[in-house]
Design an enzyme around this catalytic site. Structure first.
Site, PDB file in Angstrom:
ATOM      1  N   THR A 181       7.902 -21.471 -10.223  1.00 13.56           N
ATOM      2  CA  THR A 181       9.457 -21.412 -10.606  1.00 13.56           C
ATOM      3  C   THR A 181       9.603 -20.088  -9.672  1.00 13.56           C
ATOM      4  O   THR A 181       8.835 -19.215  -9.763  1.00 13.56           O
ATOM      5  CB  THR A 181       9.817 -20.674 -11.635  1.00 13.56           C
ATOM      6  OG1 THR A 181       9.525 -21.944 -12.505  1.00 13.56           O
ATOM      7  CG2 THR A 181      11.862 -21.104 -11.404  1.00 13.56           C
ATOM      8  N   THR A 223      -2.415 -12.435  -0.083  1.00  9.60           N
ATOM      9  CA  THR A 223      -3.702 -12.758  -0.644  1.00  9.60           C
ATOM     10  C   THR A 223      -4.006 -14.866  -0.553  1.00  9.60           C
ATOM     11  O   THR A 223      -4.732 -14.901  -0.619  1.00  9.60           O
ATOM     12  CB  THR A 223      -4.347 -12.313  -1.461  1.00  9.60           C
ATOM     13  OG1 THR A 223      -4.293 -10.699  -1.411  1.00  9.60           O
ATOM     14  CG2 THR A 223      -5.605 -13.104  -2.532  1.00  9.60           C
ATOM     15  N   HIS A 235       5.543  -6.637   0.958  1.00  9.51           N
ATOM     16  CA  HIS A 235       5.226  -4.810   0.320  1.00  9.51           C
ATOM     17  C   HIS A 235       5.475  -4.631   1.572  1.00  9.51           C
ATOM     18  O   HIS A 235       4.805  -3.262   1.323  1.00  9.51           O
ATOM     19  CB  HIS A 235       5.080  -4.853  -0.853  1.00  9.51           C
ATOM     20  CG  HIS A 235       3.661  -5.505  -1.621  1.00  9.51           C
ATOM     21  ND1 HIS A 235       2.693  -4.681  -0.574  1.00  9.51           N
ATOM     22  CD2 HIS A 235       2.479  -6.080  -0.726  1.00  9.51           C
ATOM     23  CE1 HIS A 235       1.311  -4.808  -0.931  1.00  9.51           C
ATOM     24  NE2 HIS A 235       1.464  -6.442  -0.604  1.00  9.51           N
ATOM     25  N   ASN A 262      -5.131  -3.614   8.809  1.00  7.11           N
ATOM     26  CA  ASN A 262      -5.300  -2.640   7.748  1.00  7.11           C
ATOM     27  C   ASN A 262      -5.672  -1.595   8.000  1.00  7.11           C
ATOM     28  O   ASN A 262      -4.951  -0.144   7.884  1.00  7.11           O
ATOM     29  CB  ASN A 262      -5.352  -3.494   6.602  1.00  7.11           C
ATOM     30  CG  ASN A 262      -6.261  -3.983   6.792  1.00  7.11           C
ATOM     31  OD1 ASN A 262      -7.253  -4.655   6.960  1.00  7.11           O
ATOM     32  ND2 ASN A 262      -7.075  -3.950   4.618  1.00  7.11           N
ATOM     33  N   CYS A 298      -6.703  -2.816  -1.550  1.00  5.70           N
ATOM     34  CA  CYS A 298      -7.051  -3.729  -2.230  1.00  5.70           C
ATOM     35  C   CYS A 298      -8.272  -3.509  -2.601  1.00  5.70           C
ATOM     36  O   CYS A 298      -9.469  -4.376  -3.360  1.00  5.70           O
ATOM     37  CB  CYS A 298      -6.908  -4.723  -1.905  1.00  5.70           C
ATOM     38  SG  CYS A 298      -5.927  -5.602  -1.994  1.00  5.70           S
TER      39      CYS A 298
HETATM   40  N1  PLP Z   1      -3.873  -8.951   4.221  1.00 10.59           N
HETATM   41  C1  PLP Z   1      -4.145  -7.447   5.131  1.00 10.59           C
HETATM   42  C2  PLP Z   1      -3.937  -7.489   6.341  1.00 10.59           C
HETATM   43  C3  PLP Z   1      -3.529  -6.833   4.521  1.00 10.59           C
HETATM   44  O1  PLP Z   1      -3.314  -5.838   4.839  1.00 10.59           O
HETATM   45  C4  PLP Z   1      -3.400  -7.166   2.542  1.00 10.59           C
HETATM   46  C5  PLP Z   1      -2.649  -6.271   1.800  1.00 10.59           C
HETATM   47  O2  PLP Z   1      -2.905  -4.978   1.745  1.00 10.59           O
HETATM   48  C6  PLP Z   1      -3.010  -8.481   2.452  1.00 10.59           C
HETATM   49  C7  PLP Z   1      -3.871  -9.407   2.723  1.00 10.59           C
HETATM   50  C8  PLP Z   1      -3.075  -8.404   1.284  1.00 10.59           C
HETATM   51  O3  PLP Z   1      -1.747  -8.746   0.826  1.00 10.59           O
HETATM   52  P1  PLP Z   1      -1.117  -8.960  -0.652  1.00 10.59           P
HETATM   53  O4  PLP Z   1      -1.348  -7.611  -1.380  1.00 10.59           O
HETATM   54  O5  PLP Z   1       0.324  -9.320  -0.414  1.00 10.59           O
HETATM   55  O6  PLP Z   1      -2.112  -9.743  -1.466  1.00 10.59           O
END
Ligand code: PLP
Length: 421
Positions: A274, A70, A231, A181, A362
């Site tokens: 940091t 993000t 992750h 995603n 999310c």
């Molecule tokens: N972009 C995509 C395509 C994602 O699937 C995700 C998380 O599911 C993100 C961005 C955001 O990643 P993060 O959780 O590390 O902020």
């Protein structure tokens, strides 16, 4: 438990945890300290940077560690805009992750809230900063940032002619993801990058769902910015990376380094704060393993995904696949079960120990339908009736049959309850 939600999170591999352990226990110094107990950690960060760089074919110096994708996504778009202060147009798609869409919408809203435009915006309907409804194709105001949200077709594919037509003299940056995603659909990133380059526009690629699943080589992909997160490939949460293009030196000189997080001199002044040494080490190790396993990645997971897909489509009536059949990452499948609310089915599957999802984790706290499926299939019901299954390396063949049977039973039970007698 049968875990089929690897696009939301992946388990931390034992080797990754092992690599991290010293930095969570005995080696807890600050890498910026002058004494050895801290400063020796610089070399550990260097190794991790090299490992992440190798996963994507980048130069290590072009990899900046962040807290998550993000942040990487926000930072890339912000840097591109800063590099082109006179250009006020952004192009993205209706199916991007919320970290791109909500950022773009915030930029539109910010410009509408600016003193120059406040009088005008009072007369307008206030735009909510939300991705829960599919943004219309062109949004924004003439006095601030204007965003074009490119549509996709019913299979989730982008029409490159739409991209070509949307780019104007005003366009500062194009942000288009590699793999979706929710559906796993792959965008033609090389072609997108070429178009952007030929039109002199910066290109940011959210490669979060592609990393570790498809080969990435930024030497062949002229994207100016690329975002990753640990992750999704077996590193812990809370660590991401952003890559800057090395090849495009002209762009670098303009302002690719503008940070989003200002602070200390960490990451060569490109990202203050940091360094989280354990997380960085974890991401590095996971990247090394992902690179090693990449050639076999699809080989194991694709047949299982296809078996799941065929099992569901052939045995459950009124079910539809969402997303292009082949132009997709190997681990993801997404269905609409007509007439069945996703949440009801997910709860019943959860009771049977099956983890799946109805879209991006999310946005899971909202009861809004999937903006991705809504963009593909504007029929509002379809987007409330979808389930994503995303498999991983540890997914077992036996589990697939269990899931097919569970989905079959639960959809039949729900349809039975819902059908008028
Ligand atoms: N972009 C995509 C395509 C994602 O699937 C995700 C998380 O599911 C993100 C961005 C955001 O990643 P993060 O959780 O590390 O902020």
């Amino acid at each position: 438990m049968i875990y089929l939600d690897h696009n939301a999170a992946t388990p931390i591999l034992a080797e990754v945890l092992e690599a991290m352990m010293p930095y969570l226990t005995t080696e807890w110094g600050n890498p910026s300290s002058a004494y050895k107990f801290g400063s020796k950690l610089k070399s550990v960060i260097k190794t991790a940077r090299e490992q992440v760089a190798e996963l994507i074919g980048a130069h290590p110096m072009d990899v900046i560690f962040t807290s998550c994708a993000t942040e990487s996504n926000n930072a890339a778009i912000a840097a591109a805009l800063k590099a082109n202060p006179t250009k006020r147009h952004i192009i993205t798609s209706q199916v991007e992750h919320s970290s791109v869409l909500n950022y773009c919408m915030a930029l539109e809203k910010q410009s509408q809230d600016s003193p120059q435009s406040s009088q005008r915006s009072q007369r307008r309907d206030p735009r909510s900063v939300s991705v829960f409804s599919v943004p219309s194709v062109v949004n924004g105001s003439s006095d601030g940032y204007r965003v074009t949200y490119l549509p996709v077709d019913r299979e989730g594919l982008l029409n490159l002619a739409d991209l070509e037509a949307a780019i104007t003299e005003e366009t500062a940056v194009v942000s288009l993801m590699w793999a979706n995603n929710e559906t796993g659909v792959l965008f033609p990133v090389e072609k997108i990058a070429e178009i952007c380059r030929s039109r002199g526009v910066l290109y940011h690629c959210d490669a979060v769902q592609a990393a570790g699943k498809v080969p990435i080589d930024v030497r062949k992909l002229p994207a100016d910015y690329l975002s990753l997160t640990g992750h999704k490939f077996h590193a812990p949460k809370g660590i991401g990376a952003r890559n800057l293009s090395r090849e495009n030196r002209d762009v670098r000189r303009k302002s690719p380094f503008s940070p989003l997080v200002y602070g200390g001199h960490q990451e060569r002044n490109r990202r203050g704060g940091t360094e989280s040494v354990p997380l960085i080490v974890g991401m590095g190790k996971a990247a090394q393993l992902a690179r090693r396993h990449l050639p076999d990645c699809g080989k194991k997971v694709r047949p299982l995904r296809d078996e799941l897909e065929e099992g569901i489509l052939s045995s459950i009536p009124n079910t539809e696949l969402n997303g292009h059949k082949t132009q997709r990452i190997a681990n993801t499948t997404n269905f609409t079960f007509h007439g069945i609310e996703s949440e009801a089915l997910l709860i019943l599957l959860d009771k049977e120990g099956i983890c799946a999802s109805s879209g991006s984790a999310c946005l899971a706290d909202s009861d809004e339908p999937s903006h991705v499926i809504k963009a593909m299939k504007p029929d509002a019901a379809a987007s409330r009736q979808m389930i994503r299954f995303s498999l991983g390396d540890a997914t077992a063949r036996e589990g697939i049959e269990v899931v097919v049977n569970a989905v079959k039973c639960q959809t039949a039970a729900l349809r039975d309850v819902l059908s008028p007698h």
